[in-house]
Design a protein around this motif. Structure first.
Motif, PDB file in Angstrom:
ATOM      1  N   GLN A 262       0.831  -1.190   0.000  1.00  8.46           N
ATOM      2  CA  GLN A 262       0.000   0.000   0.000  1.00  8.46           C
ATOM      3  C   GLN A 262       0.875   1.253   0.000  1.00  8.46           C
ATOM      4  N   GLY A 263       0.397   2.281  -0.622  1.00  8.90           N
ATOM      5  CA  GLY A 263       1.124   3.540  -0.685  1.00  8.90           C
ATOM      6  C   GLY A 263       0.316   4.523  -1.498  1.00  8.90           C
ATOM      7  N   THR A 264       0.989   5.382  -2.213  1.00  7.13           N
ATOM      8  CA  THR A 264       0.260   6.292  -3.098  1.00  7.13           C
ATOM      9  C   THR A 264      -0.436   5.499  -4.194  1.00  7.13           C
ATOM     10  N   GLU A 265       0.128   4.318  -4.494  1.00 10.58           N
ATOM     11  CA  GLU A 265      -0.481   3.381  -5.444  1.00 10.58           C
ATOM     12  C   GLU A 265      -0.466   1.988  -4.831  1.00 10.58           C
ATOM     13  N   LEU A 266      -1.395   1.161  -5.258  1.00  9.61           N
ATOM     14  CA  LEU A 266      -1.419  -0.226  -4.801  1.00  9.61           C
ATOM     15  C   LEU A 266      -0.537  -1.066  -5.715  1.00  9.61           C
ATOM     16  N   LYS A 267       0.301  -1.880  -5.115  1.00  9.60           N
ATOM     17  CA  LYS A 267       1.208  -2.721  -5.891  1.00  9.60           C
ATOM     18  C   LYS A 267       0.957  -4.190  -5.541  1.00  9.60           C
ATOM     19  N   VAL A 268       0.846  -5.029  -6.572  1.00 13.89           N
ATOM     20  CA  VAL A 268       0.675  -6.469  -6.392  1.00 13.89           C
ATOM     21  C   VAL A 268       1.936  -7.157  -6.892  1.00 13.89           C
ATOM     22  N   ILE A 269       2.553  -7.951  -6.020  1.00  7.86           N
ATOM     23  CA  ILE A 269       3.774  -8.677  -6.367  1.00  7.86           C
ATOM     24  C   ILE A 269       3.422 -10.162  -6.470  1.00  7.86           C
ATOM     25  N   TYR A 270       3.736 -10.776  -7.625  1.00  6.88           N
ATOM     26  CA  TYR A 270       3.394 -12.189  -7.826  1.00  6.88           C
ATOM     27  C   TYR A 270       4.514 -12.925  -8.545  1.00  6.88           C
ATOM     28  N   GLN A 271       4.444 -14.255  -8.446  1.00  9.04           N
ATOM     29  CA  GLN A 271       5.426 -15.105  -9.116  1.00  9.04           C
ATOM     30  C   GLN A 271       4.750 -15.900 -10.222  1.00  9.04           C
ATOM     31  N   HIS A 272       5.433 -15.955 -11.367  1.00 17.58           N
ATOM     32  CA  HIS A 272       4.938 -16.708 -12.519  1.00 17.58           C
ATOM     33  C   HIS A 272       6.137 -17.299 -13.248  1.00 17.58           C
ATOM     34  N   ASN A 273       6.116 -18.619 -13.452  1.00 17.23           N
ATOM     35  CA  ASN A 273       7.253 -19.306 -14.093  1.00 17.23           C
ATOM     36  C   ASN A 273       8.579 -18.954 -13.416  1.00 17.23           C
ATOM     37  N   LYS A 274       8.545 -18.971 -12.076  1.00 14.58           N
ATOM     38  CA  LYS A 274       9.734 -18.736 -11.240  1.00 14.58           C
ATOM     39  C   LYS A 274      10.298 -17.320 -11.358  1.00 14.58           C
ATOM     40  N   GLN A 275       9.549 -16.442 -11.985  1.00 16.10           N
ATOM     41  CA  GLN A 275       9.944 -15.049 -12.096  1.00 16.10           C
ATOM     42  C   GLN A 275       9.010 -14.191 -11.238  1.00 16.10           C
ATOM     43  N   THR A 276       9.562 -13.114 -10.677  1.00 15.71           N
ATOM     44  CA  THR A 276       8.763 -12.206  -9.864  1.00 15.71           C
ATOM     45  C   THR A 276       8.346 -10.990 -10.678  1.00 15.71           C
ATOM     46  N   TYR A 277       7.075 -10.635 -10.583  1.00 12.28           N
ATOM     47  CA  TYR A 277       6.531  -9.514 -11.346  1.00 12.28           C
ATOM     48  C   TYR A 277       5.803  -8.556 -10.400  1.00 12.28           C
ATOM     49  N   GLU A 278       5.664  -7.329 -10.832  1.00  7.45           N
ATOM     50  CA  GLU A 278       4.911  -6.321 -10.095  1.00  7.45           C
ATOM     51  C   GLU A 278       3.931  -5.628 -11.034  1.00  7.45           C
ATOM     52  N   VAL A 279       2.725  -5.391 -10.535  1.00  3.49           N
ATOM     53  CA  VAL A 279       1.758  -4.600 -11.298  1.00  3.49           C
ATOM     54  C   VAL A 279       1.118  -3.586 -10.355  1.00  3.49           C
ATOM     55  N   LEU A 280       0.688  -2.479 -10.902  1.00  2.19           N
ATOM     56  CA  LEU A 280       0.009  -1.444 -10.125  1.00  2.19           C
ATOM     57  C   LEU A 280      -1.493  -1.517 -10.380  1.00  2.19           C
ATOM     58  N   ALA A 281      -2.261  -1.166  -9.370  1.00  2.00           N
ATOM     59  CA  ALA A 281      -3.722  -1.247  -9.498  1.00  2.00           C
ATOM     60  C   ALA A 281      -4.386  -0.076  -8.790  1.00  2.00           C
ATOM     61  N   GLN A 282      -5.458   0.419  -9.391  1.00  2.62           N
ATOM     62  CA  GLN A 282      -6.275   1.423  -8.708  1.00  2.62           C
ATOM     63  C   GLN A 282      -7.126   0.760  -7.627  1.00  2.62           C
ATOM     64  N   ASP A 283      -7.586  -0.476  -7.923  1.00  7.37           N
ATOM     65  CA  ASP A 283      -8.383  -1.259  -6.971  1.00  7.37           C
ATOM     66  C   ASP A 283      -7.908  -2.707  -6.998  1.00  7.37           C
ATOM     67  N   ILE A 284      -7.980  -3.353  -5.834  1.00  4.72           N
ATOM     68  CA  ILE A 284      -7.650  -4.772  -5.733  1.00  4.72           C
ATOM     69  C   ILE A 284      -8.860  -5.503  -5.171  1.00  4.72           C
ATOM     70  N   LEU A 285      -9.242  -6.574  -5.844  1.00  4.30           N
ATOM     71  CA  LEU A 285     -10.339  -7.422  -5.387  1.00  4.30           C
ATOM     72  C   LEU A 285      -9.766  -8.784  -5.041  1.00  4.30           C
ATOM     73  N   VAL A 286     -10.014  -9.231  -3.820  1.00  5.54           N
ATOM     74  CA  VAL A 286      -9.426 -10.484  -3.341  1.00  5.54           C
ATOM     75  C   VAL A 286     -10.489 -11.568  -3.310  1.00  5.54           C
ATOM     76  N   ASN A 287     -10.343 -12.538  -4.219  1.00  5.04           N
ATOM     77  CA  ASN A 287     -11.255 -13.676  -4.265  1.00  5.04           C
ATOM     78  C   ASN A 287     -10.663 -14.809  -3.428  1.00  5.04           C
ATOM     79  N   ALA A 288     -10.458 -14.505  -2.164  1.00  5.13           N
ATOM     80  CA  ALA A 288      -9.889 -15.436  -1.196  1.00  5.13           C
ATOM     81  C   ALA A 288     -10.384 -15.018   0.177  1.00  5.13           C
ATOM     82  N   ALA A 289     -10.074 -15.822   1.179  1.00  5.93           N
ATOM     83  CA  ALA A 289     -10.548 -15.539   2.526  1.00  5.93           C
ATOM     84  C   ALA A 289      -9.928 -14.256   3.080  1.00  5.93           C
ATOM     85  N   PRO A 290     -10.644 -13.566   3.965  1.00  6.02           N
ATOM     86  CA  PRO A 290     -10.105 -12.354   4.583  1.00  6.02           C
ATOM     87  C   PRO A 290      -8.737 -12.575   5.232  1.00  6.02           C
ATOM     88  N   GLY A 291      -8.527 -13.759   5.811  1.00  6.52           N
ATOM     89  CA  GLY A 291      -7.238 -14.065   6.424  1.00  6.52           C
ATOM     90  C   GLY A 291      -6.103 -14.083   5.422  1.00  6.52           C
TER      91      GLY A 291
END
Length: 519
Positions: A262-291
């Motif tokens: 969290q910050g001035t922009e929301l950043k999502v960090i994920y791994q795909h094919n053993k590589q780490t990527y970052e994307v920015l988002a205005q909104d994030i929707l989590v289709n997973a448990a609150p925990g």
């Protein structure tokens, strides 16, 4: 890369949210950690040697709103089952069965009269059904609108002359309603099942988790009828995936999100094919448990309450043929056409809960059995259909997460053995003789405990609802007027089953999260 919305989790609710957002012109990305899209609604070739696509984790549809399907233009045919349920029992040494029909009231009435409690039993059952119907008509539409307060809802029921109905469903344990209207242990059990599926609870639980669970099972589209999705549950996911792609949604599988910054922009960090990527988002929707969200933010989730413990146990089977029953008055094609209950009388389920609570696997496994292929054979190849093959899905109750933590595989084996023993008590031939066999000589039977659900689908403690089911109203003052998907974090929403009015295959929290974003 900057997106309007990044959705974490490619289950049905995430797909629904993505479709609504993309339809509104938003640039949307879905990140899914598994190598397939659909989450718990996926259909898979469970048994490698057979062309059978089973709905691996979920089974029937009731809560998916018709409005949602129409708004997104999703073409899913939900097939009616002529038989709602069949419950075998033995009365004074005679094998019988309670049949509840969806299409012939006289069949249901005669079957209930055969229980031996007279016309009063049928009348009491009808009163409960009418209460369910009225309750569903009152509250169903509200699931697609912002939350109202408990006080507003209570006043609404009172204004409609239904103060007693409010008390029955919201204030008092559902066990009291059932016990005051019907006497048969078998019929009480059929009614009580709707209060227990997927939840670790019992008839007079003071938390009223059983009431919330009951409500979710009886209100769908104002009828509460559970239907079979043609093509399997995977067809629901497939239709949503196609719609999302057509609307321009970007979907990346095998992409595990590791962190949200969290910050001035929301950043999502994920791994795909053993590589780490970052994307920015205005909104994030989590289709997973609150925990899960809390962990991604680097916070420590609060300890799960006992009522939040997953208790679902899933068994998938492929049969060469349906087994004959000891009850000779019913054909297997009728008995298995609806929900086949075993060890689910009212007292049996009270006993299974107490046994599980003491830390032991019950000797009698209370469960529901579904035969998808009697209503929709399309999930089988033409060859298997011609040979008379069928699928069975078993959904076990009172088998909580803690029972499988120490030795999951051994505990699962014990449950399967007890399930087979339990169903065979009502069959004229062992179910084992009807099971398909793979090329290695193994039965085509697969078991999934809540520990497996946590590992494979990311459901904390294996809870299929992600959390204890919520009420249909705002549970605190701050939630009044919200969509029930908001979190304490700006521009971050829960769009899965852990949202208010989430749970089951409904798409409701996905739609509501999209509405919250678009507002």
């Amino acid at each position: 890369m900057i997106y309007n919305s990044v959705i974490i989790g490619g289950g049905h609710n995430g797909l629904v949210a993505a479709c609504y957002l993309a339809k509104a012109g938003k640039k949307v990305l879905i990140l899914e950690k598994n190598d397939y899209i659909g989450g718990g609604t996926t259909s898979q070739k469970v048994f490698a040697d057979y062309e059978a696509k089973l709905s691996r984790y979920s089974y029937l549809v009731s809560l998916f709103p018709k409005e949602l399907l129409n708004e997104l233009g999703i073409d899913v045919n939900l097939l009616r089952r002529n038989i709602a349920s069949y419950t075998p029992y033995n009365q004074q040494g005679v094998d019988k069965g309670l049949i509840i029909s969806n299409v012939d009231e006289e069949v249901s009435k005669q079957s209930i009269l055969d229980l031996g409690y007279g016309e009063a039993e049928w009348e009491g059952y009808q009163k409960i059904l009418q209460k369910q119907q009225t309750f569903a008509e009152f509250i169903w539409d509200s699931f697609l609108a912002p939350l109202q307060s408990k006080e507003e809802w209570k006043a609404y029921f009172e204004a409609k002359g239904q103060a007693e109905l409010w008390t029955n469903f919201v204030e008092e344990p559902i066990g009291k309603l059932i016990e005051s209207h019907v006497k048969s242990d078998i019929l009480r059990g059929v009614l009580m099942t709707d209060a227990k599926i997927g939840s670790y609870t019992y008839a007079h639980d003071t938390s009223l988790l059983q009431n919330r669970t009951f409500i979710y099972h009886i209100i769908g589209n104002k009828t509460g009828e559970w239907r079979v999705p043609q093509g399997g549950m995977g067809n629901v996911a497939a239709q949503l995936i196609k719609k999302a792609i057509d609307l321009g949604v970007e979907i990346i599988a095998s992409s595990e999100v590791k962190q949200i910054e969290q910050g001035t922009e929301l950043k999502v960090i994920y791994q795909h094919n053993k590589q780490t990527y970052e994307v920015l988002a205005q909104d994030i929707l989590v289709n997973a448990a609150p925990g899960v969200l809390e962990k991604l933010l680097g916070n420590t989730p609060s300890a799960a309450k006992p009522t939040e413990e997953g208790t679902a146990f899933k068994i998938n089977l492929l049969l060469k043929k349906l087994p004959l029953l000891k009850d000779t008055k019913v054909k297997p094609e009728e008995a298995f056409a609806g929900t086949f209950h075993i060890n689910q009388s009212y007292t049996q389920m009270e006993d299974t809960f107490k046994t599980a609570e003491s830390g032991r696997i019950p000797d009698l496994i209370a469960c529901e059995i579904y035969c998808h292929t009697l209503t929709d054979p399309s999930i089988l190849s033409a060859e298997l259909q011609a040979q008379g093959y069928h699928t069975l899905t078993v959904f076990g109750l009172d088998l909580p997460y803690e029972l499988f933590l120490k030795d999951n595989e051994t505990a699962k084996k014990e449950v399967v053995e007890k399930f087979l023993r339990g169903i065979n008590a009502y069959l004229a031939e062992p179910l084992e003789d009807c099971l398909a066999i793979d090329k290695n000589g193994n039965w085509c039977i697969e078991a999934k405990s809540s520990v497996d659900l946590e590992k494979e689908l990311g459901m904390p403690r294996g809870n299929i609802f992600h959390n204890g089911l919520s009420w249909f109203y705002a549970e605190d003052t701050a939630a009044i007027g919200t969509w029930g998907v908001e979190t304490p974090y700006e521009h971050i929403y829960i769009c899965g089953s852990g949202a208010a009015r989430g749970g089951a295959v409904s798409g409701i929290p996905g739609r509501n999260a999209a509405k919250a974003v678009l507002e």
